[in-house]
Structures are given as structure tokens and as C-alpha cells.
Write a protein that holds these residues in place. Structure first.
Motif, PDB file in Angstrom:
ATOM      1  N   GLU A 158       0.832  -1.207   0.000  1.00 41.54           N
ATOM      2  CA  GLU A 158       0.000   0.000   0.000  1.00 41.54           C
ATOM      3  C   GLU A 158       0.864   1.254   0.000  1.00 41.54           C
ATOM      4  O   GLU A 158       0.553   2.239  -0.684  1.00 41.54           O
ATOM      5  N   LEU A 159       1.951   1.213   0.760  1.00 43.74           N
ATOM      6  CA  LEU A 159       2.876   2.347   0.794  1.00 43.74           C
ATOM      7  C   LEU A 159       3.468   2.613  -0.591  1.00 43.74           C
ATOM      8  O   LEU A 159       3.503   3.753  -1.063  1.00 43.74           O
ATOM      9  N   LYS A 160       3.906   1.553  -1.247  1.00 48.79           N
ATOM     10  CA  LYS A 160       4.525   1.719  -2.564  1.00 48.79           C
ATOM     11  C   LYS A 160       3.502   2.242  -3.572  1.00 48.79           C
ATOM     12  O   LYS A 160       3.814   3.129  -4.383  1.00 48.79           O
ATOM     13  N   ARG A 161       2.283   1.686  -3.516  1.00 54.40           N
ATOM     14  CA  ARG A 161       1.243   2.152  -4.447  1.00 54.40           C
ATOM     15  C   ARG A 161       0.949   3.631  -4.239  1.00 54.40           C
ATOM     16  O   ARG A 161       0.823   4.394  -5.207  1.00 54.40           O
ATOM     17  N   GLU A 162       0.845   4.057  -2.978  1.00 50.57           N
ATOM     18  CA  GLU A 162       0.553   5.462  -2.695  1.00 50.57           C
ATOM     19  C   GLU A 162       1.707   6.367  -3.133  1.00 50.57           C
ATOM     20  O   GLU A 162       1.486   7.467  -3.627  1.00 50.57           O
ATOM     21  N   LEU A 163       2.936   5.896  -2.935  1.00 53.72           N
ATOM     22  CA  LEU A 163       4.103   6.694  -3.314  1.00 53.72           C
ATOM     23  C   LEU A 163       4.274   6.782  -4.825  1.00 53.72           C
ATOM     24  O   LEU A 163       4.752   7.790  -5.360  1.00 53.72           O
ATOM     25  N   MET A 164       3.858   5.717  -5.533  1.00 56.38           N
ATOM     26  CA  MET A 164       4.023   5.679  -6.984  1.00 56.38           C
ATOM     27  C   MET A 164       2.865   6.363  -7.714  1.00 56.38           C
ATOM     28  O   MET A 164       3.073   7.117  -8.659  1.00 56.38           O
TER      29      MET A 164
ATOM     30  N   ALA B 183      -2.876   7.832   7.716  1.00 52.13           N
ATOM     31  CA  ALA B 183      -2.655   6.495   8.274  1.00 52.13           C
ATOM     32  C   ALA B 183      -1.522   5.763   7.563  1.00 52.13           C
ATOM     33  O   ALA B 183      -0.744   5.041   8.196  1.00 52.13           O
ATOM     34  N   ILE B 184      -1.398   5.971   6.250  1.00 51.31           N
ATOM     35  CA  ILE B 184      -0.328   5.312   5.494  1.00 51.31           C
ATOM     36  C   ILE B 184       1.032   5.864   5.908  1.00 51.31           C
ATOM     37  O   ILE B 184       1.989   5.116   6.093  1.00 51.31           O
TER      38      ILE B 184
ATOM     39  N   ALA C   8      10.550  -6.332   1.100  1.00 50.90           N
ATOM     40  CA  ALA C   8      10.154  -7.229   0.002  1.00 50.90           C
ATOM     41  C   ALA C   8       9.020  -6.617  -0.807  1.00 50.90           C
ATOM     42  O   ALA C   8       9.000  -6.713  -2.039  1.00 50.90           O
ATOM     43  N   ALA C   9       8.067  -5.979  -0.119  1.00 47.13           N
ATOM     44  CA  ALA C   9       6.929  -5.361  -0.810  1.00 47.13           C
ATOM     45  C   ALA C   9       7.394  -4.256  -1.760  1.00 47.13           C
ATOM     46  O   ALA C   9       6.833  -4.085  -2.845  1.00 47.13           O
TER      47      ALA C   9
ATOM     48  N   THR D 282       5.346  -2.640 -10.102  1.00 45.79           N
ATOM     49  CA  THR D 282       4.063  -1.921 -10.169  1.00 45.79           C
ATOM     50  C   THR D 282       3.535  -1.863 -11.600  1.00 45.79           C
ATOM     51  O   THR D 282       2.431  -1.378 -11.832  1.00 45.79           O
ATOM     52  N   LEU D 283       4.328  -2.319 -12.539  1.00 43.74           N
ATOM     53  CA  LEU D 283       3.915  -2.308 -13.942  1.00 43.74           C
ATOM     54  C   LEU D 283       3.917  -3.718 -14.492  1.00 43.74           C
ATOM     55  O   LEU D 283       4.677  -4.580 -14.052  1.00 43.74           O
TER      56      LEU D 283
END
Length: 456
Positions: free
Chosen positions: A87-93, A168-169, A242-243, A248-249
């Protein structure tokens, strides 16, 4: 039992429960209450002894020995932190934290909501062994907080849900960093170096375009997670790392993919015309529809696939087990004296006052200094309500308690503070936002994409 009856009375209700935004919070409350009931019943001794049973993994000199509670907190909860990392990576990307300008306000609010609780706890416990628990009131339970917002429905603006999600993230990221730097045991340099090697493999695989989720699972669990576990750094950090290596692509042949989609669409239309009016139409079209579903899944990025696949398992199995294992506090005549202890007061005041003051003050500063603007539809009265919901620290606070204290007395005092503060914050946040909120017709016009974004 006929299939239709099974669907109607069992499968459909379960499916509806899982899909509701409030279900995770309800299940966590149930798990915590059940744990308290069992821990204060004739089953109390058996309940506590059950989690102390040791489980061995490995053979001869290569064994990992931990009790059941540690396997839950170090092992199962690593999947929760893996999901947090995704979730962190998705929000950052691609999400609310992708733009520096958009991210500044929730980041500032989250920092304020972490700093003030830690300072309050530190002030009340300075000079004692319990001061190590300063990280406990820093956390926000995103499942509970968002669950309460969804209970309020259209009485709160959609932008408030986005704002709380972003806070929250960032809060989760802060908690992960606190665990990494302050709640680790003696470090084994060799194991840490081995973990770095596996992390490099995962990053290289991402760069080379490897999209096989099984490869990342083997390297991430059998390599990175195990090495970090043996290094002394908390194993949940490995899950987050690892996450961040998950792609993401999705690299696909776009012209070929579109051609297949068109062909399958034509086939489905043709079959519908041919089978029109037949009772077995759905069954005959099932194979074609399954191919369409597989084609769409194959085009979905690995991060998104993993996030959607893990979310129900983590939310409805792992978190309830964690809550049931950790929330069981046995009370006696002396237990309520704990409410005068610096640990319990530090957690309660840290969560209730520290979170609200920190979130509201830092948000106000960013707006007054004209660094940021409040999101559309949000006023400072809404931010005050967000401060209450951010004070629900249940899951992460319980997790950090397990890392912070070895003294059972401090552990119990902290858990009493967490449960009390989270209950008060949840109730006050709900009724306050309900009182100030007004039904907003525009909220009914939310697109499917917006709803899915908040749900994630």
C-alpha cells in the motif's frame, strides 16, 4: 443443500460481509472482546499457556525456536506488514503521496500525530524502564479509523476519507521506521549481509522485468525474511522491504492483448445471441468468461494482484488472530489501579491528547503558513474529528507493546491503556463527526474508481 440455497444463506452473506468497509473493524472488536472474556474466565490459564507453547522449525543445528505468540507476531504479522508495504509503494508511486505538493499536508499531520504522543509518554515515564514504550501511542489503526468513517456514510466528505487514509499510510511508514531503528535486538552482521544479498536479487529481478509472483515469494520469504529474522532486526521490516521490490507495472504486448480482448468480446456476444433464452446459457458461457478474466488478470501488475489477493486473508484471518492472541488481559481487584500507572496514563494521554493536538496543530501550521491548503470540502472541524480517529491505535500499538516490554506488568498496563484509549477515541470520533456532518448529495456521485481507491 442445493447450490442456490448454499449461495443464498451462506456464501452470499459471507461475501457481503467481506466486501463491507466496516467489517474488518467489527471483526477486530469481536476478537478483542472475545479475548478479554476468555482471559477473565475459568479458561484464563489455558488461554495464556496456549500462546506460550514453543514451535520448532528446521532441523538439528538449524532450528528457529519461538513460542506461538511470537510466531503470530513475527510470522503471520509479516504478511500484514507486507500488505502495508504494498500500500505504501502504491501510494508513493500513483496515489495521494505521489505528488510532493499533495503529500505535504497528510505527511505533516501524521508527523505531528506521532511526535506529540511519543513526547507525552516519554514525559510521564522518563527515568523508568517503561520509557522504552514511547513508540506505543504513535500508531494509528487504519482499519478501525476508516471503518468508522464508512459507518458515517455521506455525513463526511469523500476528501476526508482520502485525507485520513494518507495520514494512516504515513503513520504506518513511521511505525515501520521506529520498529526498524529502535525495537531491534542484537544484530548479526552476517545474517544482515545475507538479507541485503537477497534484497539485491529482488531489486535486480524487478529491474530485469521478472513479473512472476512465485519467484518474489520464494526469494522474499525463503531468503530475505528468514535472513532478517536471524539477523536480530525485526522480521516485519523484511516484509516491507520485500513489498517495495514488487513490480508496479505489467509488461505486456499491448497490440496482442487488445486483439485478444476484441476476439473474446465478439465470441461472448455471439454466444449470447446463440444461447438466448436457454436455461444453461450461463454455464455454457462460463469457459469463455473465465478466459476473459484470466486475460485481464494477466495484464494486471503484480503489486495490484498481490494486494487484492492478500487483503481479505490479512483482514479477516491474520488480524483477528493477532487481536485474539494479544488483547486478552486478565483483570483482578488490583488491575484497575493500573489506571494510575505512568504507562497506562502515558498510552491513554498520548493517544487521546497527543494524536489530536499533533494532527490538528501541524495541519493548522501548514495552512496558516500557506504551505498547503485543506482539501476541498474539509474544514478544521473535520480535522479535529480525524484527530480522534487517528487516536485509535489498536493493532499497531499492541504490536509495538510486544516489542517494547519484557516485563509482564508493563505489558498489561500498556494493553489496558490501548484498549481504553481506542474505545474512547472511536466513540468520540464517531459521534463528533456525526454531529457536525451533513448529508452531501455529491457523495452519491462517487465514481467506482474513487471508491476502490479509498477501499485500498
Amino acid at each position: 443443500m442445493k447450490k442456490s440455497t448454499l449461495d443464498l444463506y451462506i456464501l452470499l452473506p459471507v461475501k457481503n460481509f467481506i466486501e463491507k468497509k466496516t467489517s474488518v473493524g467489527i471483526l477486530l472488536v469481536f476478537s478483542a472482546v472475545l479475548a478479554m472474556i476468555v482471559a477473565n474466565s475459568p479458561l484464563a490459564e489455558g488461554y495464556h499457556n496456549f500462546w506460550k507453547q514453543y514451535i520448532y522449525i528446521g532441523f538439528e543445528d538449524f532450528q528457529i525456536k519461538k513460542n506461538l505468540l511470537h510466531w503470530i507476531n513475527d510470522g503471520l504479522m509479516s504478511m500484514f506488514f507486507f500488505l502495508v508495504g504494498l500500500e505504501l509503494k502504491r501510494e508513493l508511486m500513483h496515489g495521494e503521496l505521489a505528488s510532493f505538493k499533495k503529500a505535504m499536508l497528510p505527511v505533516a499531520a501524521a508527523i505531528g500525530g506521532m511526535v506529540f504522543p511519543a513526547l507525552i509518554f516519554f514525559y510521564l515515564n522518563q527515568g523508568t524502564e517503561a520509557v522504552s514504550g514511547w513508540g506505543i501511542p504513535m500508531a494509528t489503526d487504519i482499519a478501525f479509523a476508516l471503518g468508522i468513517l464508512y459507518l458515517l456514510g455521506d455525513k463526511v466528505p469523500l476528501s476526508l476519507k482520502v485525507f485520513l487514509t494518507a495520514i494512516a499510510i504515513v503513520d504506518d511508514l513511521g511505525a515501520v521506521m521506529v520498529i526498524a531503528f529502535f525495537y531491534t535486538s542484537d544484530i548479526s552482521v552476517n545474517s544482515l549481509a545475507l538479507g541485503a544479498f537477497f534484497l539485491l536479487i529482488l531489486l535486480t529481478a524487478n529491474y530485469m522485468g521478472i513479473r512472476n509472483t512465485l519467484f518474489y515469494a520464494i526469494m522474499g520469504i525463503g531468503g530475505l525474511w528468514l535472513a532478517i529474522l536471524l539477523s536480530g532486526v525485526h522480521a516485519t521490516i523484511a516484509a516491507v522491504l520485500a513489498a517495495f521490490t514488487i513490480p508496479t507495472l505489467k509488461k505486456i504486448n499491448t497490440p496482442l492483448f487488445l486483439r485478444k480482448v476484441r476476439l473474446l468480446s465478439l465470441k461472448i456476444k455471439r454466444q449470447r445471441m446463440q444461447l438466448k433464452g436457454r436455461k444453461d446459457a450461463d454455464e455454457r458461457m462460463a469457459s469463455t468468461m473465465e478466459k476473459f478474466s484470466m486475460l485481464a488478470e494477466d495484464a494486471t501488475p503484480p503489486l495490484q494482484r498481490l494486494e487484492h489477493a492478500l487483503h481479505p486473508f490479512v483482514s479477516f484471518i491474520i488480524l483477528p488472530i493477532f487481536a485474539f492472541a494479544n488483547a486478552g488481559v486478565t483483570l483482578d481487584a488490583e488491575s484497575f489501579q493500573f489506571f494510575t500507572s505512568p504507562v497506562t496514563l502515558g498510552v491513554i494521554f498520548g493517544l487521546l491528547f497527543g494524536k489530536i493536538i499533533g494532527v490538528l496543530l501541524f495541519t493548522k501550521l501548514m495552512v496558516v503558513l500557506k504551505i498547503c491548503k485543506l482539501p476541498e470540502g474539509i474544514e478544521f472541524k473535520h480535522v479535529f474529528g480525524v484527530g480522534f480517529l487517528a487516536a485509535i491505535g489498536f493493532t499497531m500499538s499492541l504490536f509495538i507493546t510486544d516489542l517494547a516490554f519484557t516485563d509482564e506488568t508493563y505489558d498489561v498496563q500498556s494493553k489496558m491503556g490501548i484498549l481504553t484509549a481506542s474505545l474512547i477515541a472511536g466513540l468520540l470520533g464517531y459521534f463528533y463527526l456525526k454531529l457536525i456532518g451533513k448529508p452531501n448529495p455529491e457523495n452519491h456521485k462517487e465514481t467506482v474508481n474513487e471508491v476502490e481507491e479509498i477501499e485500498d
